[in-house]
Design a protein around this motif. Structure first.
Motif, PDB file in Angstrom:
ATOM      1  N   PRO A 292       0.789  -1.216  -0.021  1.00 34.89           N
ATOM      2  CA  PRO A 292      -0.116  -0.074   0.109  1.00 34.89           C
ATOM      3  C   PRO A 292       0.810   1.335   0.117  1.00 34.89           C
ATOM      4  N   VAL A 293       0.607   2.229  -0.663  1.00 41.54           N
ATOM      5  CA  VAL A 293       0.966   3.684  -0.673  1.00 41.54           C
ATOM      6  C   VAL A 293       0.211   4.307   0.099  1.00 41.54           C
ATOM      7  N   ARG A 294       0.829   4.803   1.278  1.00 33.97           N
ATOM      8  CA  ARG A 294       0.432   5.468   2.663  1.00 33.97           C
ATOM      9  C   ARG A 294       0.382   6.848   2.410  1.00 33.97           C
ATOM     10  N   GLY A 295      -0.609   7.635   3.032  1.00 32.29           N
ATOM     11  CA  GLY A 295      -0.511   9.083   2.933  1.00 32.29           C
ATOM     12  C   GLY A 295       0.713   9.730   3.266  1.00 32.29           C
ATOM     13  N   GLY A 296       1.114  10.550   2.653  1.00 37.56           N
ATOM     14  CA  GLY A 296       2.736  11.175   2.963  1.00 37.56           C
ATOM     15  C   GLY A 296       3.688  10.775   2.181  1.00 37.56           C
ATOM     16  N   GLN A 297       3.389   9.449   1.516  1.00 36.51           N
ATOM     17  CA  GLN A 297       4.488   8.914   0.621  1.00 36.51           C
ATOM     18  C   GLN A 297       4.170   9.273  -0.749  1.00 36.51           C
TER      19      GLN A 297
ATOM     20  N   PRO B 110      -3.725  -0.644  -2.493  1.00 40.87           N
ATOM     21  CA  PRO B 110      -4.508   0.833  -2.193  1.00 40.87           C
ATOM     22  C   PRO B 110      -3.601   1.985  -2.123  1.00 40.87           C
TER      23      PRO B 110
ATOM     24  N   SER C 144      -3.410   5.519  -0.453  1.00 39.68           N
ATOM     25  CA  SER C 144      -4.121   6.262   0.580  1.00 39.68           C
ATOM     26  C   SER C 144      -4.286   7.733   0.167  1.00 39.68           C
ATOM     27  N   PRO C 145      -5.305   8.131   0.794  1.00 45.58           N
ATOM     28  CA  PRO C 145      -5.467   9.912   0.472  1.00 45.58           C
ATOM     29  C   PRO C 145      -4.288  10.245   1.190  1.00 45.58           C
TER      30      PRO C 145
ATOM     31  N   PRO D  87      -8.187   0.342  -5.058  1.00 43.88           N
ATOM     32  CA  PRO D  87      -8.805   1.808  -4.821  1.00 43.88           C
ATOM     33  C   PRO D  87      -7.699   2.940  -5.043  1.00 43.88           C
TER      34      PRO D  87
ATOM     35  N   ARG E 277      -7.314   6.391  -3.730  1.00 44.22           N
ATOM     36  CA  ARG E 277      -7.745   7.558  -2.984  1.00 44.22           C
ATOM     37  C   ARG E 277      -6.847   8.819  -2.884  1.00 44.22           C
TER      38      ARG E 277
ATOM     39  N   GLN F  11     -10.688   1.714  -8.823  1.00 40.29           N
ATOM     40  CA  GLN F  11     -11.746   2.474  -8.097  1.00 40.29           C
ATOM     41  C   GLN F  11     -11.311   3.900  -7.967  1.00 40.29           C
TER      42      GLN F  11
ATOM     43  N   GLU G  10      -7.941  12.050  -4.793  1.00 44.44           N
ATOM     44  CA  GLU G  10      -7.934  13.588  -4.428  1.00 44.44           C
ATOM     45  C   GLU G  10      -7.739  14.528  -5.653  1.00 44.44           C
TER      46      GLU G  10
ATOM     47  N   ARG H 279      -6.449   8.716   9.039  1.00 44.57           N
ATOM     48  CA  ARG H 279      -5.398   9.430   7.921  1.00 44.57           C
ATOM     49  C   ARG H 279      -4.068   9.316   8.678  1.00 44.57           C
TER      50      ARG H 279
ATOM     51  N   ASP I 177      -2.547   6.122   8.872  1.00 46.90           N
ATOM     52  CA  ASP I 177      -2.217   5.869   7.627  1.00 46.90           C
ATOM     53  C   ASP I 177      -0.725   6.177   7.178  1.00 46.90           C
ATOM     54  N   ARG I 178      -0.637   7.341   7.616  1.00 46.65           N
ATOM     55  CA  ARG I 178       0.649   8.029   7.431  1.00 46.65           C
ATOM     56  C   ARG I 178       1.780   7.305   8.525  1.00 46.65           C
TER      57      ARG I 178
ATOM     58  N   LEU J 100       1.704   4.078   9.275  1.00 48.80           N
ATOM     59  CA  LEU J 100       1.699   3.089   8.474  1.00 48.80           C
ATOM     60  C   LEU J 100       2.987   2.894   7.287  1.00 48.80           C
ATOM     61  N   GLY J 101       2.795   4.164   6.798  1.00 51.05           N
ATOM     62  CA  GLY J 101       3.784   4.548   5.520  1.00 51.05           C
ATOM     63  C   GLY J 101       5.265   4.693   6.354  1.00 51.05           C
TER      64      GLY J 101
ATOM     65  N   GLU K 168     -10.978  -1.196   5.401  1.00 57.30           N
ATOM     66  CA  GLU K 168     -10.632  -1.045   4.019  1.00 57.30           C
ATOM     67  C   GLU K 168      -9.694   0.006   3.787  1.00 57.30           C
ATOM     68  N   ILE K 169      -9.618   0.996   4.376  1.00 60.46           N
ATOM     69  CA  ILE K 169      -8.762   2.168   4.069  1.00 60.46           C
ATOM     70  C   ILE K 169      -7.387   1.716   4.475  1.00 60.46           C
ATOM     71  N   LEU K 170      -7.155   1.248   5.552  1.00 61.11           N
ATOM     72  CA  LEU K 170      -5.674   0.967   6.250  1.00 61.11           C
ATOM     73  C   LEU K 170      -5.085  -0.480   5.626  1.00 61.11           C
ATOM     74  N   ALA K 171      -6.284  -1.429   5.159  1.00 61.88           N
ATOM     75  CA  ALA K 171      -5.752  -2.597   4.636  1.00 61.88           C
ATOM     76  C   ALA K 171      -4.708  -3.267   5.512  1.00 61.88           C
TER      77      ALA K 171
END
Lengths: 244, 271
Positions: free
Chosen positions: A144-149, A163, A165-166, A181, A183, A202, A206, B150, B153-154, B156-157, B200-203
């Motif tokens: 997953p590519v996370r927020g901030g990446q 996924p 992420s936002p 997705p 996002r 999907q 943003e 959010r 999620d950051r 996790l990155g 779903e968002i954080l997977a």
């Protein structure tokens, strides 16, 4: 037939063939002390590689003059460095006899198709380069590519199998594919390639952009294809969103 | 081989310290020698939640600076044989932590403990970074609301890119989601994100869902980890989460709205 008879017929085993990658140690000298020293150095470079590594000892390259090899001692040296001898490869009668005495299988001498391996990693492998076409390979992301990446595929396509992420940002000089997705933000053709496209399973982005023309989530949300599998391309100055 | 767990979130106030205390205590209850380390230098709270604030003499920073030995700084829990706390310093700030110093302390702890639970401060700066840097497993504490999701999620990155395991190319940190302050009633009303939405968002793998509960505040104020309150829903949910952490299959509880009984409806239950 009784139950026991039936069971008796049941196969107990299956024979299968398999190709395995096995490390081969080709010995060119019978100096065990030097071997020990050099192995110590190798192990220091890549300790993880030398943990119960199965090994075939190739003795067919040993010069004829060196016949004093003590096979048991050689195996002990290997064992000490985490290499476990499965078999030897030799054709000389005295070596075959020595292996038989140790109950060690003997393999026929090598054909071709072996290449030296460097346990320290890939840095030393330098194959002769074929003429490279002017295409950069696709960059493939599986986590997953996370927020901030931020992920950038310079000179080529970006392919993401997880996924986005936002708050995450995908950039590519070529196309962007997201098989999950989307996002975050996706910017294709960032160096101005108007033929670049964005594909996603999907659409929940943003922001999407092709060659600098962009749409933000506010515009995208109004599109009936929001949340659907779509492709996005540029025709003239307009970003087109079409169902996949 | 000791396991280094980090309890982290990015966002503040989601229940990292409560969860660290509960999970650490749960591991000790199950017979594993455990230490909980407070990384929130300058804003230490773990000692309060664990009820050992009056016995703090030396702290984490003292050990890093060599002003005290680890044995002097470790505070033994009064209730459990296997449980220790390493308090953060209240008079210093996060700059007192160095990667080298933290690494040394963690290595030292890993020799004697089965589990080292690192209670991360909020944010993604130095304190949080050092709390997760040495981790083998991460428990990401998230509230069912968008900003917390959010921030998680950051985080996790960062876990996937800025940890020791990532930098040395080892197997990545095992990430687990702990959803706290979950209120099924508000989820049904659409005021809160549901478990599925967050998953779903954080997977990532769901470690547990802790319901919003009066017991948590009460336990914090009394300095008793909520997991010891086995009558409360939050305590039971933490207990399930610890079992899952140890590899047991447990069904998720407290996800659905509890039907109010006749009398409760008549007299109005507490919200």
């Amino acid at each position: 037939m009784s139950q026991a008879d039936l069971l008796d017929q049941d196969p107990v085993f299956q024979l299968k063939g398999s190709m395995l990658a096995i490390t081969i140690m080709e010995l060119v000298h019978d100096d065990l002390e030097r071997l020990d020293r050099q192995l110590t150095d190798k192990v220091a470079q890549a300790p993880a590689f030398f943990q119960n590594t199965p090994l075939v000892l190739a003795l067919d390259k040993l010069p004829e003059s060196q016949t004093t090899l003590d096979l048991a001692a050689l195996m002990a040296v290997c064992r000490r460095h985490g290499l476990r001898t499965l078999a030897i490869r030799a054709s000389r009668a005295e070596l075959v006899a020595a292996a038989d005495a140790l109950d060690l299988p003997v393999l026929p001498p090598s054909g071709a198709r072996e290449r030296p391996i460097e346990p320290g990693g890939e840095r030393k492998r330098e194959p002769e380069k074929p003429a490279q076409p002017d295409v950069r390979p696709t960059r493939v992301i599986t986590t997953p590519v996370r927020g901030g990446q931020q992920v950038y595929a310079p000179g080529g396509d970006l392919l993401v199998l997880a996924p986005v992420s936002p708050g995450a940002e995908l950039l590519a000089d070529g196309n962007i594919h997201v098989y999950a997705p989307l996002r975050g933000r996706a910017l294709a053709g960032v160096k101005g390639n108007p033929a670049a496209r964005i594909f996603c399973q999907q659409l929940a982005a943003e922001l999407v952009s092709v060659a600098g023309q962009y749409k933000v989530a506010d515009d995208l949300r109004r599109d009936p294809l929001w949340g659907q599998a779509v492709q996005i391309n540029l025709s003239g100055d307009v970003l087109n969103i079409t169902r996949l | 081989m000791a396991k280094i767990l980090v309890v982290t979130s990015g966002k503040g106030g989601v229940g990292k310290t409560t969860s660290s205390a509960a999970i650490g205590t749960g591991l000790a209850l199950r017979g594993h020698k455990t230490v909980i380390v407070d990384f929130d230098v300058g804003l230490r709270n773990l000692d309060l939640i664990m009820g050992c604030e009056r016995r703090v003499v030396y702290d984490f920073v003292n050990v890093i600076n060599g002003e005290a030995t680890l044995t002097q700084a470790l505070i033994k829990d009064k209730r459990l044989e296997n449980l220790y706390v390493l308090a953060a310093s209240q008079t210093r700030d996060k700059d007192a932590l160095t990667q080298e110093g933290v690494g040394k302390v963690i290595d030292e702890l890993a020799k004697t403990f089965e589990y080292v639970v690192c209670d991360s401060p909020a944010g993604i700066e130095k304190g949080a970074h050092l709390a997760m840097y040495f981790a083998d497993e991460a428990i990401v504490v998230t509230n069912p609301e968008v900003s917390s999701v959010r921030d998680s999620d950051r985080m996790l990155g960062l876990l996937a890119s800025k940890s020791r395991r990532a930098e040395q190319g080892l197997e990545p940190i095992k990430e687990r989601l702990l959803l706290t302050r979950y209120n099924p009633e508000r989820v049904t009303k659409g005021e809160m994100l549901g478990v599925e939405d967050v998953e779903e968002i954080l997977a990532i793998n769901l470690l547990g869902v802790i319901p919003e509960s009066q017991a948590v505040l009460k336990a914090s104020n009394q300095g008793v980890p909520v997991i010891l309150d086995d009558q409360s829903d939050a305590g039971q949910a933490y207990s399930d989460a610890v079992d899952r952490l140890l590899g047991k299959e447990m069904p998720h509880r407290f996800l659905d709205v509890q039907k109010k009984g006749f009398l409760q409806r008549l007299f109005g239950g507490r919200e």
